[in-house]
Design an enzyme around this catalytic site. Structure first.
Site, short mmCIF file in Angstrom:
data_model
loop_
_atom_site.label_atom_id
_atom_site.label_comp_id
_atom_site.label_asym_id
_atom_site.label_seq_id
_atom_site.Cartn_x
_atom_site.Cartn_y
_atom_site.Cartn_z
N LYS A 120 0.83 -1.21 0.00
CA LYS A 120 0.00 0.00 0.00
C LYS A 120 0.87 1.26 0.00
CE LYS A 120 -1.90 1.71 3.70
NZ LYS A 120 -2.74 1.93 4.91
N ASP A 138 -6.63 1.32 0.98
CA ASP A 138 -6.68 1.38 2.44
C ASP A 138 -8.09 0.99 2.88
OD1 ASP A 138 -8.25 3.55 1.79
OD2 ASP A 138 -7.21 4.95 3.11
#
Length: 212
Positions: A120, A138
């Site tokens: 991420k 997220d």
């Protein structure tokens, strides 16, 4: 959502916010990297407060190392997990100097080799710092993708791959920012603000909230 609805959804996001960007305050790829490492399980507001203290004094790998462990912790101690994050940041700074001449690499494998950097975070850096059309998933984006029917998936990786496939190329660069802002301020976890949603009529969520 079908492909026509997805295109319309992103068209509306673009109309509402033509040039979206991160809410983390940073002036360089390195500052962004540090801010994103700090942002794990912390709000952007808290991170910005900490980096406002840190970056005027230290905003390069060497200057952060020069602060020493205690000095770094003193600047970020208001952020959760600051001990672990300080250790990761110092190790990351050392590796940037050792392997990359003090610069943040524009390479996923090299980024993910840095302590405190996962897929991420690497996606955020590649997208926001280097302009690559990646999508960092997220909790907000995971929720929006599943709730709206934009790109349903059981795992973060499934949602990421679904979004990359479903998002028209013309919107891929900014999709990450539009979706995170939408999830943060409109399609919220406990009570989505459906009456204010620009894609209300396109969304597949069966439990839309109504005007009070």
């Amino acid at each position: 959502m079908n492909s026509a609805q997805i295109h319309e959804a992103f068209t509306r996001f673009q109309t509402a916010c033509p040039k979206p960007t991160t809410e983390l305050r940073c002036l360089s790829p390195f500052e962004l990297l540090i801010a994103v490492i700090l942002s794990a399980q912390a709000t952007d507001k808290k991170v910005n407060e900490a980096t406002a203290r840190l970056f005027p004094l230290a905003n390069t790998p060497q200057t952060i190392l020069d602060l020493g462990e205690a000095g770094l912790k003193d600047h970020i101690k208001t952020i959760g997990l600051y001990n672990t994050k300080a250790a990761n940041i110092r190790r990351t700074c050392a590796l940037l100097l050792e392997r990359h001449g003090g610069e943040v690499p524009r390479d996923r494998v090299a980024l993910e080799a840095l302590p405190g950097v996962g897929r991420k975070t690497a996606n955020v850096i590649l997208n926001t710092a280097f302009g690559e059309p990646t999508i960092a998933v997220d909790t907000h984006i995971f929720r929006v993708a599943n709730r709206t029917g934009l790109a349903p998936g059981r795992t973060v990786r499934e949602v990421e791959e679904g979004l990359l496939t479903a998002t028209p190329e013309e919107f891929r660069q900014d999709a990450h920012h539009w979706l995170i802002l939408h999830g943060r301020y409109v399609c919220t976890a406990r009570k989505p603000r459906c009456p204010e949603c620009p894609i209300h009529d396109l969304c597949a969520y069966p439990h839309k909230t109504e005007v009070n």
